[in-house]
Write a protein that holds these residues in place. Structure first.
Motif, PDB file in Angstrom:
ATOM      1  N   ASN A  63       0.827  -1.214   0.000  1.00  0.00           N
ATOM      2  CA  ASN A  63       0.000   0.000   0.000  1.00  0.00           C
ATOM      3  C   ASN A  63       0.861   1.263   0.000  1.00  0.00           C
ATOM      4  N   GLN A  64       1.931   1.251   0.802  1.00  0.00           N
ATOM      5  CA  GLN A  64       2.793   2.442   0.842  1.00  0.00           C
ATOM      6  C   GLN A  64       3.493   2.652  -0.501  1.00  0.00           C
ATOM      7  N   ALA A  65       3.902   1.545  -1.133  1.00  0.00           N
ATOM      8  CA  ALA A  65       4.581   1.658  -2.435  1.00  0.00           C
ATOM      9  C   ALA A  65       3.641   2.262  -3.473  1.00  0.00           C
ATOM     10  N   MET A  66       2.379   1.824  -3.470  1.00  0.00           N
ATOM     11  CA  MET A  66       1.415   2.361  -4.445  1.00  0.00           C
ATOM     12  C   MET A  66       1.164   3.847  -4.180  1.00  0.00           C
ATOM     13  N   MET A  67       1.042   4.204  -2.900  1.00  0.00           N
ATOM     14  CA  MET A  67       0.772   5.614  -2.566  1.00  0.00           C
ATOM     15  C   MET A  67       1.971   6.485  -2.948  1.00  0.00           C
ATOM     16  N   GLU A  68       3.185   5.984  -2.670  1.00  0.00           N
ATOM     17  CA  GLU A  68       4.388   6.746  -2.992  1.00  0.00           C
ATOM     18  C   GLU A  68       4.589   6.861  -4.504  1.00  0.00           C
ATOM     19  N   LEU A  69       4.275   5.785  -5.224  1.00  0.00           N
ATOM     20  CA  LEU A  69       4.389   5.827  -6.688  1.00  0.00           C
ATOM     21  C   LEU A  69       3.524   6.962  -7.238  1.00  0.00           C
ATOM     22  N   GLY A  70       2.310   7.066  -6.695  1.00  0.00           N
ATOM     23  CA  GLY A  70       1.404   8.127  -7.140  1.00  0.00           C
ATOM     24  C   GLY A  70       1.886   9.509  -6.720  1.00  0.00           C
ATOM     25  N   ALA A  71       2.417   9.613  -5.487  1.00  0.00           N
ATOM     26  CA  ALA A  71       2.795  10.938  -4.979  1.00  0.00           C
ATOM     27  C   ALA A  71       4.081  11.443  -5.641  1.00  0.00           C
ATOM     28  N   LEU A  72       5.041  10.541  -5.920  1.00  0.00           N
ATOM     29  CA  LEU A  72       6.354  10.999  -6.362  1.00  0.00           C
ATOM     30  C   LEU A  72       6.619  10.819  -7.855  1.00  0.00           C
ATOM     31  N   VAL A  73       6.048   9.781  -8.458  1.00  0.00           N
ATOM     32  CA  VAL A  73       6.382   9.480  -9.866  1.00  0.00           C
ATOM     33  C   VAL A  73       5.173   9.707 -10.782  1.00  0.00           C
ATOM     34  N   CYS A  74       4.081   9.037 -10.473  1.00  0.00           N
ATOM     35  CA  CYS A  74       2.887   9.155 -11.322  1.00  0.00           C
ATOM     36  C   CYS A  74       2.073  10.347 -10.835  1.00  0.00           C
ATOM     37  N   ARG A  75       2.699  11.528 -10.892  1.00  0.00           N
ATOM     38  CA  ARG A  75       2.058  12.721 -10.319  1.00  0.00           C
ATOM     39  C   ARG A  75       0.913  13.170 -11.204  1.00  0.00           C
ATOM     40  N   SER A  76      -0.013  13.932 -10.615  1.00  0.00           N
ATOM     41  CA  SER A  76      -1.171  14.315 -11.412  1.00  0.00           C
ATOM     42  C   SER A  76      -0.735  15.177 -12.588  1.00  0.00           C
ATOM     43  N   ARG A  77       0.244  16.070 -12.372  1.00  0.00           N
ATOM     44  CA  ARG A  77       0.752  16.855 -13.505  1.00  0.00           C
ATOM     45  C   ARG A  77       2.183  16.428 -13.743  1.00  0.00           C
ATOM     46  N   ASN A  78       2.531  16.317 -15.031  1.00  0.00           N
ATOM     47  CA  ASN A  78       3.885  15.965 -15.413  1.00  0.00           C
ATOM     48  C   ASN A  78       4.370  14.650 -14.779  1.00  0.00           C
ATOM     49  N   PRO A  79       3.681  13.536 -15.056  1.00  0.00           N
ATOM     50  CA  PRO A  79       4.143  12.248 -14.508  1.00  0.00           C
ATOM     51  C   PRO A  79       5.545  11.911 -15.028  1.00  0.00           C
ATOM     52  N   GLN A  80       6.358  11.313 -14.146  1.00  0.00           N
ATOM     53  CA  GLN A  80       7.760  11.047 -14.485  1.00  0.00           C
ATOM     54  C   GLN A  80       7.891   9.629 -15.074  1.00  0.00           C
ATOM     55  N   CYS A  81       7.328   9.436 -16.263  1.00  0.00           N
ATOM     56  CA  CYS A  81       7.215   8.071 -16.805  1.00  0.00           C
ATOM     57  C   CYS A  81       8.572   7.409 -17.040  1.00  0.00           C
ATOM     58  N   LEU A  82       9.595   8.202 -17.410  1.00  0.00           N
ATOM     59  CA  LEU A  82      10.902   7.570 -17.681  1.00  0.00           C
ATOM     60  C   LEU A  82      11.543   7.014 -16.419  1.00  0.00           C
TER      61      LEU A  82
END
Ligand code: SF4
Length: 326
Positions: free
Chosen positions: A142-161
């Motif tokens: 659960n923490q990994a999914m939440m962190e992925l969303g907060a830090l990488v898959c951000r609502s603006r400018n997702p860091q896909c690379l």
């Protein structure tokens, strides 16, 4: 405390709170006024009132301990499905997946589910989450999914690379990560453009966009809009000449990338080519970069997809070589 509030904002309040109320019974003994004074500045005061009420129930019915049972926790004030699942999985290692705004966004993009992030797709998302869910370590999952969303898959400018799950992401495959979940406004203007992937000694040519206007200050491969009546190859030669002052040759089609931005939708015709003459456009910022170092440059999402294509193309001969030598 973290409901509706970022971790950064919460930390000083959390530390102050734990100093003032180190145990559930210390909180239960405090008056509502003392509780609200300690909470002051954090907003949404109903959360503080709920904590105070919950602590009294815990002291009265559970000897001041927090139960590790879903039904019992749900009876406490302020414990909705999200908070209950978060407490059970993070504190007790119980198998309850958490679906918050970050996780919802990540899953909608992974599955390519279009529409607003308003909970209408939650049943479908929960089904997917249950398949992905790791019962060995629910709290970490659960923490990994939440962190992925907060830090990488951000609502603006997702860091896909930088994303560890890019290979499974349907939104990236379809060029829709900017419009999933649906933004408030989306334009249907469609554009056709060419992109020149120019390689020299294992490095690719990037140029910096202007500091103002669309996608300002981002880095991209040279290229631009195809004019009416122009072939993609002619547009490629013209655009590269205009942008770099150099001529290109040995043009070879690589791929087509479709991408939807909130302002427009674009089809990018991507060609590999070589420079026949040196770059001579004064005032423009250029870099020759390897695919490894390209992640240091902020790129528009369409270019991210091209980089992903190039990385996969570089991997293929490697795996072929490995198969042949095996
Ligand atoms: Fe999000 Fe991009 Fe990762 Fe897909 S690849 S999950 S859109 S960050």
């Amino acid at each position: 405390m973290l409901q509706q509030t970022t971790v950064k904002a919460v930390i000083p309040y959390y530390e102050k709170w734990i100093r003032r109320f180190p145990t559930v019974s210390a909180l239960a003994r405090a008056s509502l006024q003392q509780v609200l004074r300690t909470w002051q500045g954090l907003g949404y005061y109903q959360r503080a009132k709920n904590l105070s009420k919950a602590s009294r129930i815990l002291v009265r019915h559970h000897e001041g301990r927090i139960p590790d049972d879903y039904a019992e926790l749900r009876k406490l004030p302020g414990f909705g499905p999200y908070t209950t699942a978060a407490v059970l999985s993070l504190a007790f290692g119980r198998s309850y997946p958490v679906l918050d705004a970050n996780v919802r966004r990540v899953l909608m993009r992974l599955l390519g589910l279009e529409g607003k992030a308003d909970g209408r797709t939650d049943n479908e998302l929960f089904k997917a989450l249950t398949t992905l869910f790791s019962p060995e370590n629910p709290g970490f999952f659960n923490q990994a999914m939440m962190e992925l969303g907060a830090l990488v898959c951000r609502s603006r400018n997702p860091q896909c690379l930088l994303c560890p799950v890019i290979d499974f992401c349907r939104a990236v495959r379809e060029g829709k990560q900017e419009i999933i979940p649906a933004p408030k406004r989306i334009s249907l203007t469609r554009l056709e453009a060419v992109v020149a992937v120019i390689r020299k000694e294992g490095r690719y040519l990037l140029q910096k966009r202007a500091p103002r206007g669309l996608l300002a200050d981002l880095w991209e491969f040279p290229g631009g809009k195809i004019e009416a009546g122009e072939t993609p190859q002619a547009a490629l030669k013209r655009e590269v000449l205009e942008e770099t002052g150099g001529e290109v040759g040995r043009i070879r089609f690589l791929t087509t990338v479709r991408h939807a931005y909130t302002q427009f939708q674009v089809t990018l015709h991507v060609y590999a080519c070589e420079m026949k003459s040196p770059l001579s456009s004064p005032g423009k910022a250029y870099r020759w970069v390897t695919l490894e170092s390209i992640r240091r440059y902020p790129l528009p999402s369409g270019s991210v997809k091209i980089v992903h294509f190039l990385k996969n193309a570089e991997k293929k001969p490697e795996s072929k070589k490995r198969r042949e030598s095996a």
